[in-house]
Write a protein that holds these residues in place. Structure first.
Motif, PDB file in Angstrom:
ATOM      1  N   GLN A  37      -7.822   1.543  -4.976  1.00 55.62           N
ATOM      2  CA  GLN A  37      -7.584   2.808  -4.295  1.00 55.62           C
ATOM      3  C   GLN A  37      -8.569   2.946  -3.150  1.00 55.62           C
ATOM      4  O   GLN A  37      -9.758   2.665  -3.294  1.00 55.62           O
ATOM      5  CB  GLN A  37      -7.715   4.004  -5.245  1.00 55.62           C
ATOM      6  CG  GLN A  37      -7.386   5.342  -4.573  1.00 55.62           C
ATOM      7  CD  GLN A  37      -7.508   6.537  -5.503  1.00 55.62           C
ATOM      8  OE1 GLN A  37      -8.151   6.459  -6.530  1.00 55.62           O
ATOM      9  NE2 GLN A  37      -6.887   7.658  -5.117  1.00 55.62           N
TER      10      GLN A  37
ATOM     11  N   GLY B 133       0.571   5.589  -1.311  1.00 54.01           N
ATOM     12  CA  GLY B 133      -0.231   6.655  -1.883  1.00 54.01           C
ATOM     13  C   GLY B 133       0.495   7.516  -2.896  1.00 54.01           C
ATOM     14  O   GLY B 133      -0.056   8.527  -3.344  1.00 54.01           O
TER      15      GLY B 133
ATOM     16  N   THR C 230      -6.747   0.011   2.296  1.00 56.55           N
ATOM     17  CA  THR C 230      -7.631   0.068   1.146  1.00 56.55           C
ATOM     18  C   THR C 230      -9.069  -0.064   1.579  1.00 56.55           C
ATOM     19  O   THR C 230      -9.371  -0.396   2.707  1.00 56.55           O
ATOM     20  CB  THR C 230      -7.304  -1.057   0.146  1.00 56.55           C
ATOM     21  OG1 THR C 230      -7.772  -2.290   0.705  1.00 56.55           O
ATOM     22  CG2 THR C 230      -5.828  -1.150  -0.135  1.00 56.55           C
TER      23      THR C 230
ATOM     24  N   PHE D 282      -3.103   3.664  -2.667  1.00 51.32           N
ATOM     25  CA  PHE D 282      -3.298   2.548  -3.583  1.00 51.32           C
ATOM     26  C   PHE D 282      -2.754   1.272  -2.963  1.00 51.32           C
ATOM     27  O   PHE D 282      -1.770   1.293  -2.217  1.00 51.32           O
ATOM     28  CB  PHE D 282      -2.582   2.812  -4.911  1.00 51.32           C
ATOM     29  CG  PHE D 282      -2.862   4.165  -5.483  1.00 51.32           C
ATOM     30  CD1 PHE D 282      -4.090   4.447  -6.062  1.00 51.32           C
ATOM     31  CD2 PHE D 282      -1.916   5.179  -5.413  1.00 51.32           C
ATOM     32  CE1 PHE D 282      -4.360   5.696  -6.570  1.00 51.32           C
ATOM     33  CE2 PHE D 282      -2.177   6.437  -5.920  1.00 51.32           C
ATOM     34  CZ  PHE D 282      -3.410   6.700  -6.500  1.00 51.32           C
TER      35      PHE D 282
ATOM     36  N   THR E 112       0.847  -1.194   0.000  1.00 53.89           N
ATOM     37  CA  THR E 112       0.000   0.000   0.000  1.00 53.89           C
ATOM     38  C   THR E 112       0.881   1.241   0.000  1.00 53.89           C
ATOM     39  O   THR E 112       1.771   1.382   0.835  1.00 53.89           O
ATOM     40  CB  THR E 112      -0.921   0.010   1.232  1.00 53.89           C
ATOM     41  OG1 THR E 112      -1.761  -1.140   1.201  1.00 53.89           O
ATOM     42  CG2 THR E 112      -1.798   1.255   1.234  1.00 53.89           C
TER      43      THR E 112
ATOM     44  N   ARG F  65      -1.975  13.362  -5.525  1.00 51.96           N
ATOM     45  CA  ARG F  65      -3.322  12.840  -5.770  1.00 51.96           C
ATOM     46  C   ARG F  65      -4.347  13.974  -5.745  1.00 51.96           C
ATOM     47  O   ARG F  65      -5.256  14.037  -6.572  1.00 51.96           O
ATOM     48  CB  ARG F  65      -3.695  11.786  -4.722  1.00 51.96           C
ATOM     49  CG  ARG F  65      -2.786  10.574  -4.684  1.00 51.96           C
ATOM     50  CD  ARG F  65      -3.398   9.427  -3.899  1.00 51.96           C
ATOM     51  NE  ARG F  65      -3.877   9.813  -2.584  1.00 51.96           N
ATOM     52  CZ  ARG F  65      -3.145   9.831  -1.482  1.00 51.96           C
ATOM     53  NH1 ARG F  65      -1.853   9.494  -1.550  1.00 51.96           N
ATOM     54  NH2 ARG F  65      -3.669  10.165  -0.307  1.00 51.96           N
TER      55      ARG F  65
ATOM     56  N   ASN G  60     -10.150   9.392  -2.296  1.00 54.15           N
ATOM     57  CA  ASN G  60      -8.900   9.659  -3.019  1.00 54.15           C
ATOM     58  C   ASN G  60      -7.692   9.237  -2.193  1.00 54.15           C
ATOM     59  O   ASN G  60      -6.693   9.947  -2.100  1.00 54.15           O
ATOM     60  CB  ASN G  60      -8.783  11.132  -3.405  1.00 54.15           C
ATOM     61  CG  ASN G  60      -7.751  11.381  -4.486  1.00 54.15           C
ATOM     62  OD1 ASN G  60      -7.493  10.530  -5.328  1.00 54.15           O
ATOM     63  ND2 ASN G  60      -7.142  12.560  -4.461  1.00 54.15           N
TER      64      ASN G  60
ATOM     65  N   ALA H  12      -7.341   2.987 -10.842  1.00 53.09           N
ATOM     66  CA  ALA H  12      -6.542   1.829 -10.442  1.00 53.09           C
ATOM     67  C   ALA H  12      -7.138   0.593 -11.100  1.00 53.09           C
ATOM     68  O   ALA H  12      -8.363   0.414 -11.116  1.00 53.09           O
ATOM     69  CB  ALA H  12      -6.540   1.680  -8.925  1.00 53.09           C
TER      70      ALA H  12
ATOM     71  N   VAL I  41      -1.804   1.972 -11.878  1.00 53.26           N
ATOM     72  CA  VAL I  41      -2.479   3.207 -11.502  1.00 53.26           C
ATOM     73  C   VAL I  41      -2.197   4.254 -12.567  1.00 53.26           C
ATOM     74  O   VAL I  41      -1.043   4.470 -12.949  1.00 53.26           O
ATOM     75  CB  VAL I  41      -2.004   3.723 -10.126  1.00 53.26           C
ATOM     76  CG1 VAL I  41      -2.665   5.061  -9.806  1.00 53.26           C
ATOM     77  CG2 VAL I  41      -2.326   2.714  -9.033  1.00 53.26           C
TER      78      VAL I  41
END
Length: 530
Positions: free
Chosen positions: A301, A275, A447, A308, A273, A281, A305, A295, A332
């Protein structure tokens, strides 16, 4: 506002050190101050240093906001857009209740003509009894709100009141420009006695951790938040970061096998995981890029927002050597700065896939294949990784390593079009790998479920004012992005080599400055390069 006027707000907090000394000095001071409250001694000569939040400072002075900080009336700012210092702290120390309250001189103004905001902060006051830092706040041309709770301050450790952790209040989030700031970790705060002054220096120990519910509310118009996703986040964000989902710190699921996993072998499964960077983002789906995030292929994701997750890990591990190497499935894609007209192309079109992580003795690399504007660059080392421990320990046949710091490499900086410098902190990495087929990975890991996810398109704000050359880009009183480098532009074009492949880095800034016409020029350049 004077310390006497706010004395009624204090409540008892124990001071573990220097109480006897402070009491004697307080009594001596009171003997020469008829009419003063019992057991109350004056304090003077203190300074308060606090940066509010580094990402907010960088946002204000960044390439899109083009704002400034102005200090006056005794306040100052450290070089390099550093922290602010407020001086001439005066107040009282109550040796009966063992509390102190200090008010500081200095006015701080953050302002951006491009985004059309002005924020004035003054009369900062620190109360050790409540653990609250207050300030007088003025938003734009609105009325000044007095003594607004601005941050919750952690308890001092003994006599040391330096480096105290802070949490921004709801009022601070509203004032600074977004709900993402509310509940977020602010910069550390320090209160120190300036050398050469003679008032008592009481040494506080752990004050009460409960704080009164803030009641004041400043004007609601505000500057852009540090991570605008089109839908305001209601979850507080800890630390110079910004957007993280709750993640387990260890595996709690037992292995289906009763036999211990071997010390080395092949990885049976796993997930990572990450981001990338919360401010990036927010930029992609925000009012400037007006883009989207998707994704797919096994990646997902988190809602809001969020970060990932890349799944189905393969690779190898060696717990005795503290080493692992894992590759993860998932892709992604980030799109933004779409050209006008039907079928208009995107000025920003970046895909990350084939994500791999390696650790050896606590250090490692994060690698991915990077595709920008159709040009693919394999094996780009995006970040240097650093785990908290050099050891890898399996629990329930699962190795879990969370909060691995990720620092942008030179090749990664090129992948971000030069808008993030080498050495910039990215979002932390969390990974779990199963050592046997029967092992169960921790649930969640940042997630909101498997499958693919798509970040929404940000709503556009009003048009910014004119600044510098040309017309300022699209602005908003509630949108935008903060980051450790003052926002991000558009280009993701880069390779692992020394030569960038798609010239979008300067293009995103040009898009903001000159409008959508630049996007067509970018598309033509891409066609020429192809």
């Amino acid at each position: 506002m004077s310390a006497t006027a706010t004395r009624a707000r204090r409540r008892p907090v124990m001071f573990a050190a220097a109480v006897a000394t402070a009491t004697v000095m307080a009594a001596a001071a009171l003997a020469t101050a008829p009419g003063a409250a019992a057991a109350s001694a004056p304090l003077a000569g203190y300074e308060l240093s606090w940066g509010i939040k580094d990402s907010y400072r960088n946002y204000v002075t960044g390439p899109y906001t083009k704002g400034t900080f102005t200090v006056s009336d005794g306040a100052s700012q450290a070089d390099g857009n550093g922290v602010f210092t407020f001086t001439d702290g005066q107040g009282t120390y109550d040796s009966t209740n063992h509390t102190l309250h200090l008010a500081f001189k200095g006015t701080l103004v953050s302002e951006s003509p491009v985004h059309g905001f002005k924020r004035v902060m003054s009369d900062f006051q620190y109360d050790s009894a409540t653990g609250i830092l207050t300030a007088d706040l003025t938003a734009d041309d609105g009325p000044t709100q007095q003594d607004v709770p601005f941050a919750k301050v952690a308890a001092p450790a003994g006599s040391d009141m330096s480096g105290l952790a802070t949490i921004l209040t709801t009022e601070a989030g509203t004032f600074l420009g977004g709900s993402n700031y509310a509940g977020a970790a602010g910069d550390p705060l320090s209160v120190v006695k300036k050398p050469g002054t003679t008032s008592p220096s009481p040494s506080p120990s752990d004050p009460e951790t409960t704080s009164p519910e803030p009641t004041s509310s400043p004007t609601t118009s505000a500057s852009p938040s540090e991570s605008e996703t089109g839908t305001p986040s209601t979850s507080p964000k800890p630390g110079d970061s910004a957007s993280q989902s709750a993640e387990p710190t260890a595996s709690t699921s037992p292995s289906a096998s009763t036999a211990p996993a071997p010390s080395k072998g092949d990885i049976a499964d796993g997930r990572l995981t990450w981001g990338v960077k919360d401010s990036f983002r927010g930029y992609v789906v925000g009012p400037v890029a007006k883009g989207r995030i998707a994704a797919s292929d096994g990646a997902s994701q988190a809602s809001g927002n969020g970060a990932f997750t890349f799944a189905d890990a393969t690779g190898s591990y060696d717990t005795e050597a503290g080493a692992l190497s894992a590759a993860f499935k998932g892709s992604v894609n980030f799109k933004g700065h779409q050209g006008e007209g039907e079928g208009g192309g995107y000025g920003l079109d970046l895909t990350l896939d084939n994500v791999r992580a390696s650790l050896d003795g606590g250090s490692g690399k994060l690698t991915a294949d990077v595709t920008s504007l159709g040009e693919k660059s394999p094996n780009v080392v995006l970040a240097d990784l650093k785990a908290a421990s050099a050891k890898l320990t399996a629990k329930g046949d699962v190795i879990t390593v969370n909060d691995v710091t990720a620092t942008l490499t030179g090749a990664g900086a090129k992948a971000f079009g030069g808008f993030y410098d080498k050495g910039t902190a990215l979002d932390p990495v969390n990974l779990s790998v199963a050592l046997t087929k029967g092992a169960e990975l921790p649930s969640g890991n940042g997630t909101s479920g498997g499958g693919s996810g798509t970040g929404g398109t940000g709503t556009s704000g009003g048009t910014g004012g004119t600044g510098g050359t040309g017309t300022g880009g699209t602005g908003s009183t509630t949108g935008g992005v903060g980051s450790t480098t003052g926002g991000i532009g558009g280009s993701m074009a880069a390779t692992g080599s020394d030569i960038p492949v798609g010239a979008l880095g300067a293009a995103a800034a040009a898009t903001v400055a000159a409008g959508a016409g630049v996007l067509y020029a970018l598309r033509r350049r891409r066609d020429t390069e192809a």
